[in-house]
Design an enzyme around this catalytic site. Structure first.
Site, PDB file in Angstrom:
ATOM      1  CB  SER A 120      -1.636  -7.669   8.449  1.00 42.49           C
ATOM      2  OG  SER A 120      -0.879  -8.982   8.837  1.00 42.49           O
ATOM      3  CB  VAL A 121      -3.729  -2.499   8.708  1.00 44.30           C
ATOM      4  CG1 VAL A 121      -3.735  -0.854   8.167  1.00 44.30           C
ATOM      5  CG2 VAL A 121      -5.115  -2.782   8.116  1.00 44.30           C
TER       6      VAL A 121
END
Length: 408
Positions: A120-121
């Protein structure tokens, strides 16, 4: 068995347990290898760095491995950087201080040129590229979603704005909620073995989203909204996500290597979880953001207004943050804006503290006041482990405190 079905791990103790496959790649110990070789397992599209020069990172000092940290949160109160790396299942750690590379450490087969799955970066990377699209005038936070993608009329996103999507404050509820639905979704994303629903892709559920409360209310973390944001940016620019990130971010960054992003069966990029890049290039992004969107040579990477906007919450943003809870960031006054987790906003006399976070221990940490940027890739045995999450964030804060105090 084809490359899309399995890959050799490259580590004897993993090979003894069998190959990494679409069935097991997100489970330990296979994830340690798989996160570094996603392109051998899952179809990806390149995010080109272009033909420009690499923006060099100048090394300074001998590293921070023996630096003892005093953590303010987490189960461990005192440990060295080297111990933090080992304890938190770290694959790569890159620390910049005022633009200088002061620590770089790799484990589990990682190398400086190895790409690693960002999880999710990816959301923060995608949204930062969209920030340049907004600066260009092709898209505005005030635009209504339906004005850009008319297919959203009659869905739960009707009446929502780009700003609501950016800050995850739409009134929609995530609809991929059961294990069965998650497995089906990963299948059409090509993150799991093929299943039913051959006509669906990763965007099919967009049109089924239901509105459960007014738009612009509470924050609620939903991966789907990053993919909605990506679709809005694609329609506004005519560019697919890999080219959009390349043109509006990666080529300006002076990245050392191309990145890549996983794609579904119809070629739609997974803007929320699918970006893969090197730790150094992720740190380069953090450093450009720390410098208000500029590289040290003065090249503009990210619009200055985008960074300031991220670090300036709306009046009700902090209050809207905790009501649905967040396992990612529990600091008082924290909020989520422009798809970044903000631990402390920028003030007249102090810089902000903000980060991009992903499951299994992925992180990009920016501490403006201390002049510190930390890129961290990990392979936690579970998607979310509270002790490792609190300890990793506390460790980054402790590194920033130590460097800021010039205590080395």
């Amino acid at each position: 068995m084809s490359p899309a079905e399995s890959l050799s791990s490259g580590y004897d103790h993993f090979d003894a347990m069998g190959p990494v496959t679409l069935e097991n790649w997100m489970r330990p110990p296979y994830n340690v290898s798989a996160y570094q070789r996603i392109g051998e397992l899952i179809p990806t599209a390149p995010i080109s760095r272009g033909e420009g020069p690499v923006h060099d990172l100048i090394a300074e000092g001998t590293g921070l491995g023996s630096l003892e940290l005093r953590l303010q949160d987490g189960p461990r109160r005192r440990l060295t950087v080297a111990e933090l790396v080992e304890w938190s299942h770290t694959d790569a750690l890159v620390v910049l201080h005022r633009g200088r590379l002061v620590h770089e450490q790799y484990d589990h087969g990682m190398r400086p040129a190895t790409r690693h799955l960002c999880m999710s970066v990816s959301k923060s990377i995608t949204a930062t590229a969209v920030g340049s699209v907004i600066e260009s005038g092709a898209l505005s936070p005030d635009d209504e979603v339906c004005a850009i993608v008319p297919e959203f009329r009659g869905t739960g996103l009707a009446g929502a704005s780009v700003r609501h999507v950016l800050d995850m404050r739409t009134g929609t509820r995530e609809d991929i909620t059961t294990l069965e639905l998650q497995r089906a979704y990963f299948s059409i994303c090509q993150w799991a073995p093929p299943a039913s629903s051959p006509d669906e892709d990763s965007r099919s559920h967009f049109w089924r989203l239901a509105q459960v409360r007014p738009h612009g209310g509470d924050f609620e973390y939903r991966s789907t909204l990053t993919c909605v944001l990506a679709l809005l940016a694609e329609r506004a620019t005519g560019l697919r996500v890999p080219e959009l990130i390349s043109r509006h971010l990666w080529r300006r960054l002076g990245a050392e290597h191309d990145a890549e992003i996983t794609v579904d069966r119809n070629g739609h990029a997974l803007a929320d979880i699918g970006v893969c890049c090197t730790a150094r290039d992720l740190a380069r992004l953090g450093e450009a953001l720390r410098r208000d969107g500029l590289r040290s040579d003065g090249t503009r990477v990210v619009p200055e207004g985008w960074v300031a906007d991220t670090l300036t919450p709306d009046g009700d943003q902090a209050a809207a943050f905790p009501r649905h809870g967040s396992p990612y960031l529990t600091v008082p006054g924290a909020y989520y804006r422009n798809q970044w987790w903000v631990a402390a906003p920028r003030t007249a006399d102090r810089g902000g503290v903000y980060m991009a976070l992903g499951i299994h221990g992925q992180m990009l940490f920016v501490h403006e006041a201390a002049g510190v940027v930390i890129a961290k890739f990990s392979s936690w045995p579970e998607p979310w482990i509270d002790d490792l999450a609190r300890g990793s964030i506390a460790g980054c804060l402790a590194i920033a405190d130590a460097l800021s105090a010039d205590s080395l």
